[in-house]
Design a protein around this motif. Structure first.
Motif, PDB file in Angstrom:
ATOM      1  N   SER A 226       0.140  -3.355   3.182  1.00  0.00           N
ATOM      2  CA  SER A 226       0.083  -1.961   3.632  1.00  0.00           C
ATOM      3  C   SER A 226       1.068  -1.106   2.854  1.00  0.00           C
ATOM      4  CB  SER A 226       0.350  -1.867   5.135  1.00  0.00           C
ATOM      5  OG  SER A 226       1.615  -2.414   5.465  1.00  0.00           O
ATOM      6  N   ALA A 227       2.275  -1.647   2.595  1.00  0.00           N
ATOM      7  CA  ALA A 227       3.256  -0.909   1.800  1.00  0.00           C
ATOM      8  C   ALA A 227       2.771  -0.757   0.363  1.00  0.00           C
ATOM      9  CB  ALA A 227       4.599  -1.619   1.834  1.00  0.00           C
ATOM     10  N   ALA A 228       2.114  -1.798  -0.168  1.00  0.00           N
ATOM     11  CA  ALA A 228       1.589  -1.718  -1.533  1.00  0.00           C
ATOM     12  C   ALA A 228       0.450  -0.711  -1.616  1.00  0.00           C
ATOM     13  CB  ALA A 228       1.105  -3.094  -1.986  1.00  0.00           C
ATOM     14  N   SER A 229      -0.308  -0.591  -0.528  1.00  0.00           N
ATOM     15  CA  SER A 229      -1.399   0.380  -0.504  1.00  0.00           C
ATOM     16  C   SER A 229      -0.852   1.801  -0.531  1.00  0.00           C
ATOM     17  CB  SER A 229      -2.259   0.153   0.738  1.00  0.00           C
ATOM     18  OG  SER A 229      -3.300   1.100   0.809  1.00  0.00           O
ATOM     19  N   SER A 230       0.035   2.119   0.415  1.00  0.00           N
ATOM     20  CA  SER A 230       0.744   3.405   0.451  1.00  0.00           C
ATOM     21  C   SER A 230       1.684   3.379   1.633  1.00  0.00           C
ATOM     22  CB  SER A 230      -0.219   4.589   0.568  1.00  0.00           C
ATOM     23  OG  SER A 230      -0.819   4.641   1.852  1.00  0.00           O
ATOM     24  N   VAL A 365      -5.688 -11.326   2.295  1.00  0.00           N
ATOM     25  CA  VAL A 365      -5.599 -10.980   0.870  1.00  0.00           C
ATOM     26  C   VAL A 365      -6.986 -10.726   0.285  1.00  0.00           C
ATOM     27  CG1 VAL A 365      -4.936 -11.836  -1.410  1.00  0.00           C
ATOM     28  CG2 VAL A 365      -3.422 -12.198   0.541  1.00  0.00           C
ATOM     29  N   LEU A 366      -7.955 -11.572   0.645  1.00  0.00           N
ATOM     30  CA  LEU A 366      -9.319 -11.394   0.144  1.00  0.00           C
ATOM     31  C   LEU A 366      -9.909 -10.081   0.646  1.00  0.00           C
ATOM     32  CD1 LEU A 366     -11.745 -12.541  -1.393  1.00  0.00           C
ATOM     33  CD2 LEU A 366     -12.448 -13.704   0.721  1.00  0.00           C
ATOM     34  N   GLY A 367      -9.679  -9.784   1.926  1.00  0.00           N
ATOM     35  CA  GLY A 367     -10.174  -8.524   2.474  1.00  0.00           C
ATOM     36  C   GLY A 367      -9.566  -7.328   1.760  1.00  0.00           C
ATOM     37  N   PHE A 368      -8.273  -7.408   1.464  1.00  0.00           N
ATOM     38  CA  PHE A 368      -7.596  -6.313   0.768  1.00  0.00           C
ATOM     39  C   PHE A 368      -8.169  -6.131  -0.638  1.00  0.00           C
ATOM     40  CE2 PHE A 368      -4.145  -4.535  -1.814  1.00  0.00           C
ATOM     41  CZ  PHE A 368      -3.790  -3.423  -1.051  1.00  0.00           C
ATOM     42  N   ALA A 369      -8.437  -7.243  -1.311  1.00  0.00           N
ATOM     43  CA  ALA A 369      -8.978  -7.168  -2.679  1.00  0.00           C
ATOM     44  C   ALA A 369     -10.374  -6.563  -2.691  1.00  0.00           C
ATOM     45  CB  ALA A 369      -8.999  -8.564  -3.305  1.00  0.00           C
ATOM     46  N   VAL A 370     -11.149  -6.832  -1.641  1.00  0.00           N
ATOM     47  CA  VAL A 370     -12.533  -6.354  -1.607  1.00  0.00           C
ATOM     48  C   VAL A 370     -12.627  -4.908  -1.125  1.00  0.00           C
ATOM     49  CG1 VAL A 370     -14.778  -6.676  -0.479  1.00  0.00           C
ATOM     50  CG2 VAL A 370     -13.496  -8.660  -1.299  1.00  0.00           C
ATOM     51  N   GLY A 371     -11.892  -4.588  -0.049  1.00  0.00           N
ATOM     52  CA  GLY A 371     -12.089  -3.267   0.557  1.00  0.00           C
ATOM     53  C   GLY A 371     -10.835  -2.541   0.983  1.00  0.00           C
ATOM     54  N   GLY A 372      -9.671  -2.915   0.461  1.00  0.00           N
ATOM     55  CA  GLY A 372      -8.450  -2.201   0.809  1.00  0.00           C
ATOM     56  C   GLY A 372      -7.856  -2.646   2.134  1.00  0.00           C
ATOM     57  N   LEU A 373      -6.940  -1.841   2.656  1.00  0.00           N
ATOM     58  CA  LEU A 373      -6.191  -2.232   3.848  1.00  0.00           C
ATOM     59  C   LEU A 373      -7.082  -2.366   5.076  1.00  0.00           C
ATOM     60  CD1 LEU A 373      -3.434  -2.854   5.097  1.00  0.00           C
ATOM     61  CD2 LEU A 373      -3.159  -0.400   5.531  1.00  0.00           C
TER      62      LEU A 373
END
Length: 403
Positions: A226-230, A365-373
């Motif tokens: 989440s921090a890496a996202s924004s 991690v897989l979910g983040f790679a596919v569609g973000g947070l």
């Protein structure tokens, strides 16, 4: 009555974090709230480590310590102080690697956390000694201090910064930590700490590893992503968890009560039936409460939400459904995990965690790679639901073998 006091104590602690979070959210920008959220998220992970390594050991095994019960219970406070110091050292390393206001928040946490850890350990010490009133007084004092800061923030918003509010919260907690160590006469157990660590090294180490492999690993993964996202999205995650915080703390208090009761029931003739029923009821009630909070958040007018959480409210509404459902699944699992701890089956719990933890982290991690947070959080819910089933299979099997 003592269990009601324990629940009231946990509620006071929850409200302390809630009041502090609202105080920060009201005056902070979404990015500033995200910086605060990173610090408070790391704080909660550290709390889990310290509780697993000191407090839960006292609850489960205090009745087996006989004449050394008081000395070992006091030793657990010093162990909590030691674990808190280790956590603070790691926080300082993280702060050194980061820049800006996040590092300042972490510096405040590093300075105050060891004594806050000792304050938290007092709850378990008091419950193990059947004297929960002292912990309630200390946590109510912390809540009162947080309310004073909130009132000051409402009356003079231009004179308080998010970092200043956080520093006040940490300073009050640290002072109360000193008071708790003095009130429990922890210094008398300095010579007993080594014996305590030797006697309980296996269970304490297993409980810490157990926590880190599941709750700690998943929470840290979500926090980092989440921090890496924004930073605003990190604030949205923290705000969502704050909305669920009251129920989470009720579950924490309930798990302490469940842990105590099942520890007492070990070896009883009807243990299998009662252990299964207690844990199932606990999980079902917890899941229902999480769903109820989700409905409240979804239906609450946006104007009211923004009154408490400012511009971060939009992020909270977007992220809370997945987190609430994941928390409901975790509540179901918590009944089983608490039961395993009460039975001293730390080896079984650790084996389950070694399977569940990689599954959860990989899913997030897989979910983040596919569609973000957002996709990462829904993947977290799916993994939590599967994990709950695995925990119950392990718990029921362990009960049958013990009966």
């Amino acid at each position: 009555m003592k269990y009601l006091v324990t629940i009231a104590d946990q509620m006071a602690l929850s409200l302390t974090v809630l009041v502090t979070t609202v105080s920060v959210a009201r005056i902070a920008t979404p990015s500033e709230f995200g910086e605060y959220s990173v610090a408070i998220g790391i704080f909660l992970v550290c709390q889990g480590v310290v509780r697993a390594g000191s407090g839960e050991v006292v609850i489960v095994f205090s009745k087996d310590w006989a004449e050394r019960a008081l000395a070992y219970a006091r030793s657990s406070l010093l162990v909590a102080l030691l674990l808190g110091s280790i956590c603070s050292t790691m926080i300082l390393v993280v702060a050194a690697l980061l820049q800006g206001s996040v590092a300042k928040f972490l510096l405040v946490l590093a300075v105050t956390y060891p004594l806050i850890a000792a304050l938290d350990a007092t709850r378990y010490f008091r419950l193990a000694r059947d004297r929960p009133w002292g912990a309630l007084v200390l946590d109510s004092s912390w809540l009162l201090g947080s309310l004073v800061v909130l009132t000051a923030g409402v009356m003079w918003p231009h004179y308080l910064s998010p970092l200043g509010i956080y520093a006040c919260w940490g300073a009050v907690g640290a002072c109360l930590g000193v008071a708790s160590l003095v009130a429990c006469k922890a210094w008398r157990a300095i010579s007993d700490v080594r014996a305590y660590l030797i006697a309980n090294r296996r269970f304490g180490a297993h409980y810490v590893a157990d926590y880190l492999l599941m709750s700690g690993a998943s929470q840290l993964t979500i926090l980092v992503l989440s921090a890496a996202s924004s930073l605003p999205q990190a604030g949205g995650v923290r705000g969502s968890q704050t909305m669920l915080g009251v129920v989470n703390v009720l579950l924490m208090a309930g798990s302490v009560v469940l842990l105590k009761e099942l520890s007492i029931l070990r070896g009883a003739a009807n243990f299998e039936k009662r252990a299964r029923w207690y844990a199932l009821t606990f999980g079902a009630v917890g899941a229902a409460l999480m769903v109820a909070v989700l409905l409240v958040v979804v239906l609450i007018p946006s104007e009211l939400g923004e009154l408490f959480f400012g511009r971060s409210w939009t992020q909270i509404v977007d992220l809370v459904p997945a987190l609430a459902l994941a928390a409901a699944a975790a509540a179901v699992a918590m009944g089983a995990t608490t039961g395993l701890r009460a039975m001293g089956a730390s080896d079984v719990a650790l084996r389950v965690r070694m399977f569940v933890a990689p599954l959860t982290v990989a899913a997030v991690v897989l979910g983040f790679a596919v569609g973000g947070l957002s996709a990462a959080l829904w993947s977290f819910f799916a993994a939590s639901a599967l994990s709950a089933g695995g925990w119950w299979v392990a718990y029921v099997g362990r009960i049958r073998r013990a009966s």
